[in-house]
Enzyme design. Sequence first.
Site, short mmCIF file in Angstrom:
data_model
loop_
_atom_site.label_atom_id
_atom_site.label_comp_id
_atom_site.label_asym_id
_atom_site.label_seq_id
_atom_site.Cartn_x
_atom_site.Cartn_y
_atom_site.Cartn_z
N LYS A 116 -29.81 33.65 -56.02
CA LYS A 116 -29.38 35.16 -55.62
C LYS A 116 -30.95 35.47 -54.83
CE LYS A 116 -26.64 38.36 -55.89
NZ LYS A 116 -25.07 38.30 -56.08
P1 NAD Z 1 -20.57 46.83 -51.10
O1 NAD Z 1 -21.61 47.18 -50.42
O2 NAD Z 1 -19.45 46.20 -50.18
O3 NAD Z 1 -19.90 48.25 -51.87
C1 NAD Z 1 -20.41 48.70 -52.60
C2 NAD Z 1 -19.89 50.12 -53.00
O4 NAD Z 1 -20.37 50.56 -54.07
C3 NAD Z 1 -19.92 50.93 -51.71
O5 NAD Z 1 -18.60 51.96 -51.81
C4 NAD Z 1 -20.95 52.06 -52.02
O6 NAD Z 1 -20.80 53.26 -51.46
C5 NAD Z 1 -20.70 52.10 -53.52
N1 NAD Z 1 -21.92 52.65 -54.56
C6 NAD Z 1 -23.13 52.51 -54.35
N2 NAD Z 1 -23.76 52.93 -55.45
C7 NAD Z 1 -22.70 53.66 -55.98
C8 NAD Z 1 -22.75 54.55 -57.03
N3 NAD Z 1 -24.03 55.00 -58.06
N4 NAD Z 1 -21.74 55.10 -57.40
C9 NAD Z 1 -20.44 54.81 -57.14
N5 NAD Z 1 -20.32 54.03 -55.93
C10 NAD Z 1 -21.35 53.62 -55.50
O7 NAD Z 1 -20.76 45.89 -52.23
P2 NAD Z 1 -19.70 44.71 -53.03
O8 NAD Z 1 -19.83 43.45 -52.48
O9 NAD Z 1 -18.34 45.52 -53.19
O10 NAD Z 1 -20.38 44.73 -54.25
C11 NAD Z 1 -20.46 45.55 -55.56
C12 NAD Z 1 -20.74 45.07 -56.89
O11 NAD Z 1 -19.90 43.79 -57.14
C13 NAD Z 1 -22.13 44.51 -56.85
O12 NAD Z 1 -22.62 44.63 -58.28
C14 NAD Z 1 -22.05 42.96 -56.34
O13 NAD Z 1 -23.16 42.21 -56.85
C15 NAD Z 1 -20.56 42.71 -57.05
N6 NAD Z 1 -20.01 41.47 -56.53
C16 NAD Z 1 -19.82 41.25 -55.21
C17 NAD Z 1 -18.93 40.29 -54.71
C18 NAD Z 1 -18.51 39.94 -53.42
O14 NAD Z 1 -17.74 39.00 -53.07
N7 NAD Z 1 -18.95 40.89 -52.78
C19 NAD Z 1 -18.76 39.16 -55.83
C20 NAD Z 1 -19.10 39.30 -56.99
C21 NAD Z 1 -19.89 40.33 -57.33
#
Ligand code: NAD
Length: 434
Positions: A116
């Site tokens: 990561k």
């Molecule tokens: P992203 O940046 O696309 O979206 C994050 C979302 O969360 C946004 O809508 C943001 O406004 C919102 N957010 C941030 N802080 C917040 C809070 N305190 N309360 C409510 N909403 C909040 O990110 P993502 O890719 O969707 O990732 C989200 C989570 O999923 C992370 O933990 C990431 O590690 C995990 N994840 C992502 C992927 C992927 O393929 N993108 C894969 C596995 C895990």
Amino acid sequence: MSHAVAAAPPVKDEFSPFQAMADRFEAAADYLKLDKGVRDVLRTPDRELTVAIPIHMDSGELRVFTGYRVQHNFLRGPCKGGIRFAPDVNLDEVRALAAWMTWKCSIVGIPFGGGKGGVICDPKLLSQGELERITRRYTASIMDILGPDRDVPAPDVGTNEQTMAWIMDTYSMHVRRTSTAVVTGKPLNLGGSKGRREATGRGLMFAMREALKTMKDMPAQARIAVQGAGNVGGIGALLLHREGHKIVALSDERGAIHAPTGLDTPAVIAWLDEQARQPKEKRKFLDSYPGEHLTPKEKLLEIECDVLVPAAVENQITSRNVDRIKARLIVEGANGPTTAVADEVLDRRGIVVVPDILANAGGVTVSYFEWVQDRMGYFWTEEVVNARLEQTMVSSFAEVHSTAKKCGVSLRKAAYILALDRVATVYRQRGIFA
Ligand code: NAD
């Protein structure tokens, strides 16, 4: 210049992501009766790199950002894991996220270890040019440990397809050939995979479907609250809506909207997509969306619903609010949204948790498909990608579920038991190079 840093001992703290990972690791290692030496090998990150990233801002000012890349374990293959751009990125978090990637790849049976990366910066306050310069300099600084057979990044919070395109180009210019397999989550034109953008949300949908099948008295049309409206939460909510479920609440970093009879999810997601296309200073968030709002936005976690999907950031379900959770099923879209302390309470209350390392593994699964396609130079249709993803999620869920039944433990503990056992087996077979 980049330099390796020694792993600091983890902090004993409910809110330390590394501690959250380590607590679950120890519980599974105890179950497997792993000896101390094997535990130390599996727990300790293989490599941690901290780099200084000096760039010229648009104003002409010279600023230095800090970036990390942690390679937790490459016993099962090259390291795989996202790169996060956020103001609160820190080594403890990156280290935890890297370890979770090792366990995640092991659970879904793909030949990668865990890695990561992160850069301490706020992408919302940076111009495209500044973001590009940060990305390229960061890539050049961690270049020695990257590569299709060494470490393959992907997007995470604050990074996207464009970030991956810059990484791919920077790496390719250094190695003097176009190397598409060095990152995944790229634009389709540059060797991206069909279905990658939706993969984590789609995988989550499959994991939820399988979990619902194992539970009694859950409605066919579940009422679902989704925290986070980005790649995982936003796309996940849309796909779950299309499956016939009701999204009763959705939040982002600024606000949470609520409709007990179900939101018009396609309209909300279209509005968010439109906002994402706006210049940064004009972009609106869910606090500006018309309708009922939950204040503070964290109330979303406690509303009346059947399923809760935390899909934003870490440490959302904690000792402070776990007693007020009303959902019967939690499907973790985010990494580390539940603390270990809260986990015990959920377990006692009979609330089923599909853990992050299983529920959000759809992203890394299709990242693996992308890497395979890049290396073959032969690209699959979206139907093939989605069918293989479904197969992987369904069989991984079944393995975790049957391990949970056999061992009499939660799905989370079962997932860790399976993951650790597989990595420990490879470790014993490979032995130690000395
Ligand atoms: P992203 O940046 O696309 O979206 C994050 C979302 O969360 C946004 O809508 C943001 O406004 C919102 N957010 C941030 N802080 C917040 C809070 N305190 N309360 C409510 N909403 C909040 O990110 P993502 O890719 O969707 O990732 C989200 C989570 O999923 C992370 O933990 C990431 O590690 C995990 N994840 C992502 C992927 C992927 O393929 N993108 C894969 C596995 C895990």
